[in-house]
Design a protein around this motif. Structure first.
Motif, PDB file in Angstrom:
ATOM      1  N   GLN A 131      -3.651  -1.917  -0.453  1.00 45.87           N
ATOM      2  CA  GLN A 131      -4.926  -2.383   0.078  1.00 45.87           C
ATOM      3  C   GLN A 131      -5.191  -1.586   1.353  1.00 45.87           C
ATOM      4  O   GLN A 131      -4.301  -1.448   2.197  1.00 45.87           O
ATOM      5  N   LEU A 132      -6.407  -1.067   1.493  1.00 41.33           N
ATOM      6  CA  LEU A 132      -6.703  -0.177   2.610  1.00 41.33           C
ATOM      7  C   LEU A 132      -7.877  -0.648   3.445  1.00 41.33           C
ATOM      8  O   LEU A 132      -8.815  -1.257   2.937  1.00 41.33           O
ATOM      9  N   THR A 133      -7.823  -0.312   4.719  1.00 40.30           N
ATOM     10  CA  THR A 133      -8.949  -0.461   5.629  1.00 40.30           C
ATOM     11  C   THR A 133      -9.199   0.900   6.248  1.00 40.30           C
ATOM     12  O   THR A 133      -8.290   1.510   6.817  1.00 40.30           O
ATOM     13  N   ALA A 134     -10.421   1.390   6.113  1.00 40.90           N
ATOM     14  CA  ALA A 134     -10.798   2.673   6.700  1.00 40.90           C
ATOM     15  C   ALA A 134     -11.556   2.423   7.995  1.00 40.90           C
ATOM     16  O   ALA A 134     -12.485   1.622   8.035  1.00 40.90           O
ATOM     17  N   PHE A 135     -11.159   3.096   9.059  1.00 43.51           N
ATOM     18  CA  PHE A 135     -11.809   2.987  10.363  1.00 43.51           C
ATOM     19  C   PHE A 135     -12.654   4.239  10.538  1.00 43.51           C
ATOM     20  O   PHE A 135     -12.129   5.356  10.612  1.00 43.51           O
ATOM     21  N   VAL A 188     -20.318   2.937   9.105  1.00 41.36           N
ATOM     22  CA  VAL A 188     -20.003   2.381   7.783  1.00 41.36           C
ATOM     23  C   VAL A 188     -20.810   3.061   6.679  1.00 41.36           C
ATOM     24  O   VAL A 188     -20.289   3.359   5.621  1.00 41.36           O
ATOM     25  N   GLY A 189     -22.081   3.328   6.928  1.00 40.96           N
ATOM     26  CA  GLY A 189     -22.947   3.920   5.906  1.00 40.96           C
ATOM     27  C   GLY A 189     -22.529   5.301   5.446  1.00 40.96           C
ATOM     28  O   GLY A 189     -22.944   5.767   4.396  1.00 40.96           O
ATOM     29  N   ASN A 190     -21.678   5.967   6.223  1.00 41.17           N
ATOM     30  CA  ASN A 190     -21.248   7.319   5.873  1.00 41.17           C
ATOM     31  C   ASN A 190     -19.971   7.348   5.040  1.00 41.17           C
ATOM     32  O   ASN A 190     -19.488   8.415   4.701  1.00 41.17           O
ATOM     33  N   TYR A 191     -19.437   6.182   4.723  1.00 37.71           N
ATOM     34  CA  TYR A 191     -18.176   6.132   3.987  1.00 37.71           C
ATOM     35  C   TYR A 191     -18.221   4.987   2.996  1.00 37.71           C
ATOM     36  O   TYR A 191     -18.341   3.823   3.386  1.00 37.71           O
ATOM     37  N   ALA A 192     -18.132   5.314   1.741  1.00 40.57           N
ATOM     38  CA  ALA A 192     -18.146   4.277   0.708  1.00 40.57           C
ATOM     39  C   ALA A 192     -17.137   4.636  -0.378  1.00 40.57           C
ATOM     40  O   ALA A 192     -17.329   5.598  -1.116  1.00 40.57           O
ATOM     41  N   VAL A 227     -14.371  -0.442   8.321  1.00 36.74           N
ATOM     42  CA  VAL A 227     -14.658  -0.963   9.647  1.00 36.74           C
ATOM     43  C   VAL A 227     -15.179   0.192  10.493  1.00 36.74           C
ATOM     44  O   VAL A 227     -14.592   1.277  10.490  1.00 36.74           O
ATOM     45  N   ALA A 228     -16.286  -0.037  11.204  1.00 40.67           N
ATOM     46  CA  ALA A 228     -16.854   1.012  12.051  1.00 40.67           C
ATOM     47  C   ALA A 228     -16.452   0.801  13.495  1.00 40.67           C
ATOM     48  O   ALA A 228     -16.339  -0.330  13.966  1.00 40.67           O
ATOM     49  N   GLY A 229     -16.232   1.909  14.193  1.00 43.04           N
ATOM     50  CA  GLY A 229     -15.914   1.820  15.605  1.00 43.04           C
ATOM     51  C   GLY A 229     -15.537   3.163  16.184  1.00 43.04           C
ATOM     52  O   GLY A 229     -15.530   4.177  15.502  1.00 43.04           O
ATOM     53  N   ASP A 230     -15.214   3.141  17.452  1.00 39.40           N
ATOM     54  CA  ASP A 230     -14.836   4.338  18.194  1.00 39.40           C
ATOM     55  C   ASP A 230     -13.316   4.352  18.345  1.00 39.40           C
ATOM     56  O   ASP A 230     -12.737   3.465  18.989  1.00 39.40           O
ATOM     57  N   ALA A 231     -12.667   5.357  17.786  1.00 40.42           N
ATOM     58  CA  ALA A 231     -11.208   5.429  17.810  1.00 40.42           C
ATOM     59  C   ALA A 231     -10.646   5.631  19.215  1.00 40.42           C
ATOM     60  O   ALA A 231      -9.452   5.451  19.430  1.00 40.42           O
ATOM     61  N   THR A 232     -11.507   5.975  20.182  1.00 39.75           N
ATOM     62  CA  THR A 232     -11.036   6.133  21.553  1.00 39.75           C
ATOM     63  C   THR A 232     -11.176   4.849  22.358  1.00 39.75           C
ATOM     64  O   THR A 232     -10.835   4.814  23.544  1.00 39.75           O
TER      65      THR A 232
END
Length: 58
Positions: free
Chosen positions: A21-25, A29-33, A40-45
């Motif tokens: 089971q995976l969660t992509a950060f 969100v709209g750019n990854y399906a 999950v959308a966010g800033d990795a920094t």
């Protein structure tokens, strides 16, 4: 992190094939399906965003 990149996409594909089971950060969100991947959308920094994204992960 990195699921939307060339290497990341290959890792995601292999992990899904292995039954994980995976969660992509990602940035947006709209750019990854990808079916069967929680996105999950966010800033990795941003430490708070990373903590929130990892909440519930085991």
């Amino acid at each position: 992190m990195g699921a939307a990149g060339k290497t990341g996409r290959a890792v995601v594909e292999q992990a899904l094939a292995a039954g994980h089971q995976l969660t992509a950060f990602v940035h947006q969100v709209g750019n990854y399906a990808v079916p069967n991947v929680c996105v999950v959308a966010g800033d990795a920094t941003d430490p708070a965003a990373m903590t929130a994204a990892a909440a519930g992960a085991a």
